[in-house]
Design a protein around this motif. Structure first.
Motif, mmCIF file in Angstrom:
data_model
loop_
_atom_site.group_PDB
_atom_site.id
_atom_site.type_symbol
_atom_site.label_atom_id
_atom_site.label_comp_id
_atom_site.label_asym_id
_atom_site.label_seq_id
_atom_site.Cartn_x
_atom_site.Cartn_y
_atom_site.Cartn_z
ATOM 1 N N VAL A 89 5.800 9.116 3.448
ATOM 2 C CA VAL A 89 5.372 7.805 2.959
ATOM 3 C C VAL A 89 4.922 7.940 1.513
ATOM 4 C CG1 VAL A 89 3.670 5.945 3.209
ATOM 5 C CG2 VAL A 89 4.591 7.079 5.252
ATOM 6 N N THR A 90 5.352 7.020 0.670
ATOM 7 C CA THR A 90 4.799 6.863 -0.674
ATOM 8 C C THR A 90 4.404 5.405 -0.824
ATOM 9 O OG1 THR A 90 6.194 8.607 -1.614
ATOM 10 C CG2 THR A 90 5.191 7.048 -3.159
ATOM 11 N N LEU A 91 3.128 5.161 -0.955
ATOM 12 C CA LEU A 91 2.631 3.791 -1.007
ATOM 13 C C LEU A 91 2.816 3.174 -2.385
ATOM 14 C CD1 LEU A 91 -0.717 4.214 0.979
ATOM 15 C CD2 LEU A 91 1.428 3.228 1.822
ATOM 16 N N ARG A 92 2.950 1.865 -2.411
ATOM 17 C CA ARG A 92 2.997 1.123 -3.674
ATOM 18 C C ARG A 92 1.585 0.741 -4.133
ATOM 19 N NH1 ARG A 92 6.477 -3.882 -2.376
ATOM 20 N NH2 ARG A 92 5.832 -4.421 -4.512
ATOM 21 N N LEU A 93 0.601 1.006 -3.285
ATOM 22 C CA LEU A 93 -0.786 0.679 -3.595
ATOM 23 C C LEU A 93 -1.415 1.811 -4.412
ATOM 24 C CD1 LEU A 93 -1.792 -0.644 -0.069
ATOM 25 C CD2 LEU A 93 -0.865 -1.933 -1.993
ATOM 26 N N TYR A 94 -2.579 1.524 -4.998
ATOM 27 C CA TYR A 94 -3.229 2.495 -5.886
ATOM 28 C C TYR A 94 -4.535 2.992 -5.270
ATOM 29 C CZ TYR A 94 0.080 0.842 -9.365
ATOM 30 O OH TYR A 94 1.240 0.517 -10.035
ATOM 31 N N GLY A 95 -4.715 4.311 -5.262
ATOM 32 C CA GLY A 95 -5.956 4.901 -4.777
ATOM 33 C C GLY A 95 -5.775 5.651 -3.469
ATOM 34 N N GLU A 96 -6.398 6.839 -3.400
ATOM 35 C CA GLU A 96 -6.255 7.677 -2.217
ATOM 36 C C GLU A 96 -6.884 7.040 -0.977
ATOM 37 O OE1 GLU A 96 -7.046 12.342 -0.855
ATOM 38 O OE2 GLU A 96 -7.463 11.683 -2.911
ATOM 39 N N HIS A 97 -7.851 6.111 -1.166
ATOM 40 C CA HIS A 97 -8.483 5.475 -0.018
ATOM 41 C C HIS A 97 -7.483 4.684 0.821
ATOM 42 C CE1 HIS A 97 -8.469 2.509 -3.254
ATOM 43 N NE2 HIS A 97 -8.667 1.549 -2.373
ATOM 44 N N HIS A 98 -6.338 4.333 0.247
ATOM 45 C CA HIS A 98 -5.342 3.579 1.003
ATOM 46 C C HIS A 98 -4.611 4.444 2.024
ATOM 47 C CE1 HIS A 98 -5.699 -0.364 -0.680
ATOM 48 N NE2 HIS A 98 -5.603 0.090 -1.903
ATOM 49 N N VAL A 99 -4.766 5.762 1.945
ATOM 50 C CA VAL A 99 -4.167 6.615 2.977
ATOM 51 C C VAL A 99 -4.768 6.272 4.335
ATOM 52 C CG1 VAL A 99 -3.903 8.988 3.810
ATOM 53 C CG2 VAL A 99 -3.624 8.475 1.374
ATOM 54 N N SER A 100 -6.093 6.157 4.402
ATOM 55 C CA SER A 100 -6.737 5.807 5.666
ATOM 56 C C SER A 100 -6.302 4.421 6.135
ATOM 57 C CB SER A 100 -8.259 5.852 5.505
ATOM 58 O OG SER A 100 -8.903 5.545 6.727
ATOM 59 N N ASN A 101 -6.218 3.468 5.203
ATOM 60 C CA ASN A 101 -5.766 2.129 5.574
ATOM 61 C C ASN A 101 -4.344 2.160 6.127
ATOM 62 O OD1 ASN A 101 -8.200 1.279 4.496
ATOM 63 N ND2 ASN A 101 -7.308 0.597 2.560
ATOM 64 N N ALA A 102 -3.478 2.949 5.486
ATOM 65 C CA ALA A 102 -2.093 3.048 5.932
ATOM 66 C C ALA A 102 -2.001 3.705 7.309
ATOM 67 C CB ALA A 102 -1.272 3.843 4.918
ATOM 68 N N LEU A 103 -2.825 4.716 7.554
ATOM 69 C CA LEU A 103 -2.829 5.361 8.868
ATOM 70 C C LEU A 103 -3.292 4.394 9.954
ATOM 71 C CD1 LEU A 103 -4.266 8.875 7.968
ATOM 72 C CD2 LEU A 103 -1.905 8.315 8.597
ATOM 73 N N ALA A 104 -4.269 3.560 9.629
ATOM 74 C CA ALA A 104 -4.725 2.552 10.587
ATOM 75 C C ALA A 104 -3.594 1.598 10.935
ATOM 76 C CB ALA A 104 -5.912 1.782 10.017
ATOM 77 N N ALA A 105 -2.867 1.148 9.912
ATOM 78 C CA ALA A 105 -1.725 0.268 10.151
ATOM 79 C C ALA A 105 -0.652 0.970 10.968
ATOM 80 C CB ALA A 105 -1.155 -0.208 8.818
ATOM 81 N N ALA A 106 -0.425 2.242 10.655
ATOM 82 C CA ALA A 106 0.583 3.012 11.389
ATOM 83 C C ALA A 106 0.208 3.164 12.854
ATOM 84 C CB ALA A 106 0.755 4.384 10.739
ATOM 85 N N ALA A 107 -1.080 3.368 13.116
ATOM 86 C CA ALA A 107 -1.529 3.523 14.502
ATOM 87 C C ALA A 107 -1.302 2.246 15.297
ATOM 88 C CB ALA A 107 -3.002 3.912 14.532
ATOM 89 N N VAL A 108 -1.593 1.107 14.696
ATOM 90 C CA VAL A 108 -1.346 -0.175 15.372
ATOM 91 C C VAL A 108 0.152 -0.352 15.629
ATOM 92 C CG1 VAL A 108 -1.437 -2.676 15.103
ATOM 93 C CG2 VAL A 108 -3.412 -1.287 14.481
ATOM 94 N N ALA A 109 0.962 -0.060 14.628
ATOM 95 C CA ALA A 109 2.406 -0.198 14.782
ATOM 96 C C ALA A 109 2.948 0.747 15.852
ATOM 97 C CB ALA A 109 3.092 0.060 13.443
#
Length: 474
Positions: free
Chosen positions: A277-297
Motif C-alpha cells: 500500500v502507498t497512501l495518497r494521504l500525508y503523515g505516518e499517523h494515517h498508517v493506523s487509520n488505513a489499518l483500521a479501514a482494512a480491518a473493517v473491509a
C-alpha cells in the motif's frame, strides 16, 4: 431514504398528522434540516436552535417542494407534529435501517475518526454501494440524517460517532445499532469534559458493548497498539479483530516507510494474504487509520489485494484535514485547521517535517502555524507547552503561535526548548499571521495550519491560497 407514507412516518415517530389532506402521500426525497436543501418530496425536520427556529422556515420548505414538515407544533402547512423532533428523527432513522437490513459500521476514537471514516467509505464503496457520514456530522442529529440517506441498494452504512460525555455513544448506537464497531484510540481530546483518559475509554467502549454477540454476527475492531482500546475486548460479546503494528494483530502493517513527499507506504497483512500500500494521504499517523479501514473491509469479505488497491487510491473526502495545496510559486499550504487535540497536533507536526524533507534540500523551510487546542481542562498548559517543545525538537523552521493565553503557552514551550529563541513567534490573530507569512514565505516552504475548530484558523490557509470566501460544516 426508502419511500414511506406520511401515515407510516407518523406511526413510527408517535406523531400527529396536521393539515395533511392525504396521509398516503409518500416521502420520496431526502430528510433535511436546512430549508435550502429541500428537494421535491423531502421531509423537512424543523429544529429549534440557539439562534434559528426551523419552524419559521416551514412554509418556505413546503413551497420549495417538501411533502411535509416534522415539527414540534403546527406550522400552517402539512406537518407531523411530535413531542420531540430530535427523538422523532432518531426513531425514523432506526426504523429505516431495520427495514433495510444494511450492514452498519460504527466507529469512534479520540483522534482520526473522520479521516478513517473517509478511508472506510472509499474502500467499501469499491466493493458495494455505501453511505457514510459527511464531514464530522457525528452527533444525535447528524447521525440519523446520514442513516436516512440509505436506500434499498445500500449495502454498507458507515457512521462516525462522537462523544462529549458518558452515555453519548450508547445513545447513538440505540439510534442505529451497529453490527461492526471500530474503536481507533483513547487520547486526550475533550479530556477537560471527561475528566481523564479512563473516563474517555469508558465512553468509547460503549460502542463495543452495544454490538451483537459473535453468534449473531457482531464484530469489534480494536486497535492492538492502544492498551486501553485493546482492553475493550473484555466488554463485548462480539468477535474481536485486532489491527495495528503489533505482531498479534489480525490486520497489521510491516515495512512502514515514508515516501520523499511525506506519504506513508507499508505492506498490508490480513488473514487472507498481503499486499503493498502507498497512501495518497500525508503523515505516518494515517498508517493506523488505513489499518483500521482494512480491518473493517476484511470483516466484510474483501481480499488483501482489493483492500490495498482501494487504500492506495483513496484521497481526502472531508475538507480542511491535511488538505495539501501547492501554490504556483512553489509554496505548499497544508490546511489541517478543522480541529486539533494533542495527539493530532503531534501527528500533524511529524507529517509537516516529513513533507518538508525534500524542500529543505533546496532551501525550503517548514512553518507550523498553530492555535489553541480547546477542552483540555487542567491539562491545557502542559499540553500546549509540550506541543511547542515538540515543534523545536522536530526541527520545524518556525512556529507561529496564533491567539491569546493558550498560544502564548505554545510559544513559551518552543522558546524554552529552543537554543536561541528564534524558532517561534507569537501573533495576536489570524490576520497578523497572514501578514507575517505573506512577507516572509519563499518558494519551497511548507506551511501547516492547525488549531481547534472554534478558533477558525482556516482563515490563514484560505487567505494564503486567496480563498477567503470558503466555509465548512461545523
Amino acid at each position: 431514504m426508502i419511500a414511506l407514507s406520511l401515515a407510516e412516518i407518523a406511526d413510527i415517530t408517535g406523531g400527529r398528522p396536521h393539515d395533511i389532506p392525504d396521509p398516503s402521500v409518500r416521502i420520496s426525497g431526502p430528510v433535511v434540516i436546512d430549508s435550502r436543501q429541500v428537494e421535491a418530496g423531502s421531509l423537512f425536520a424543523a429544529f429549534t436552535g440557539e439562534h434559528v427556529d426551523g419552524h419559521a422556515y416551514a412554509e418556505r420548505a413546503v413551497a420549495a417542494g417538501a411533502a411535509a414538515v416534522l415539527a414540534a407544533r403546527p406550522v400552517g402547512v402539512p406537518a407531523i407534529v411530535v413531542p420531540d423532533v430530535e427523538k422523532a428523527l432518531g426513531a425514523l432513522a432506526r426504523a429505516v435501517v431495520e427495514r433495510l437490513g444494511t450492514d452498519v459500521v460504527a466507529l469512534t476514537g479520540s483522534a482520526g475518526k473522520t479521516s478513517t471514516k473517509d478511508l472506510i467509505a472509499q474502500v467499501l464503496q469499491s466493493h458495494a454501494p455505501t453511505v457514510w457520514t459527511p464531514g464530522s456530522l457525528n452527533n444525535e442529529i447528524g447521525l440519523p440524517l446520514t442513516a436516512l440517506q440509505a436506500t434499498a441498494e445500500t449495502r454498507h452504512l458507515v457512521l462516525e460517532m462522537g462523544a462529549r460525555g458518558i452515555g453519548h455513544i450508547a445513545y447513538l448506537t440505540g439510534l442505529t445499532p451497529p453490527r461492526i464497531g471500530l474503536v481507533l484510540n483513547v487520547g486526550t481530546a475533550h479530556i477537560g469534559e471527561f475528566g481523564g483518559r479512563e473516563q474517555i475509554a469508558q465512553a468509547k467502549g460503549e460502542l463495543v458493548e452495544a454490538l451483537p454477540a459473535e453468534a449473531d454476527g457482531g464484530v469489534a475492531v480494536l486497535n492492538a497498539d492502544d492498551l486501553l482500546v485493546r482492553a475493550m475486548s473484555a466488554r463485548t460479546k462480539a468477535r474481536t479483530v485486532l489491527f495495528g503494528e503489533a505482531e498479534d494483530a489480525d490486520v497489521r502493517a510491516t515495512e512502514v516507510r515514508m515516501t520523499p513527499g511525506g506519504q506513508p507506504a507499508f505492506t498490508l497483512h490480513t488473514p487472507t494474504g498481503c499486499s503493498d500500500v502507498t497512501l495518497r494521504l500525508y503523515g505516518e499517523h494515517h498508517v493506523s487509520n488505513a489499518l483500521a479501514a482494512a480491518a473493517v473491509a476484511h470483516v466484510l469479505g474483501m481480499s488483501a489485494m482489493e483492500i490495498a488497491t482501494a487504500l492506495s487510491g483513496a484521497g481526502t473526502l472531508s475538507r480542511w484535514r491535511m488538505e495539501v495545496t501547492e501554490r504556483a510559486d512553489g509554496v505548499t499550504i497544508v490546511n489541517d485547521a478543522y480541529n486539533a487535540n494533542p495527539e493530532s497536533m503531534r501527528a500533524a507536526l511529524r507529517a509537516l517535517v516529513a513533507m518538508g524533507g525534500a524542500a529543505r534540500a533546496t532551501g525550503g523551510r517548514t512553518w507550523a502555524v498553530l492555535g489553541p487546542m480547546a477542552e483540555l481542562g487542567d491539562a491545557s498548559l502542559a499540553e500546549h507547552d509540550a506541543v511547542g517543545r515538540l515543534a523545536v525538537r522536530l526541527n520545524v523552521s518556525k512556529l507561529v503561535a496564533v491567539g491569546g493565553r493558550e498560544a502564548s503557552w505554545l510559544q513559551l514551550g518552543a522558546y524554552n526548548e529552543g537554543s536561541w529563541g528564534e524558532e517561534s513567534v507569537l501573533v495576536s490573530d489570524a490576520q497578523a499571521a497572514v501578514d507575517l507569512l505573506r512577507s516572509e514565505l519563499r518558494p519551497g516552504d511548507v506551511v501547516l495550519v492547525k488549531a481547534s475548530r472554534s478558533i477558525g484558523l482556516e482563515r490563514v490557509a484560505l487567505a494564503l491560497l486567496e480563498r477567503e470566501g470558503e466555509v465548512a460544516d461545523r
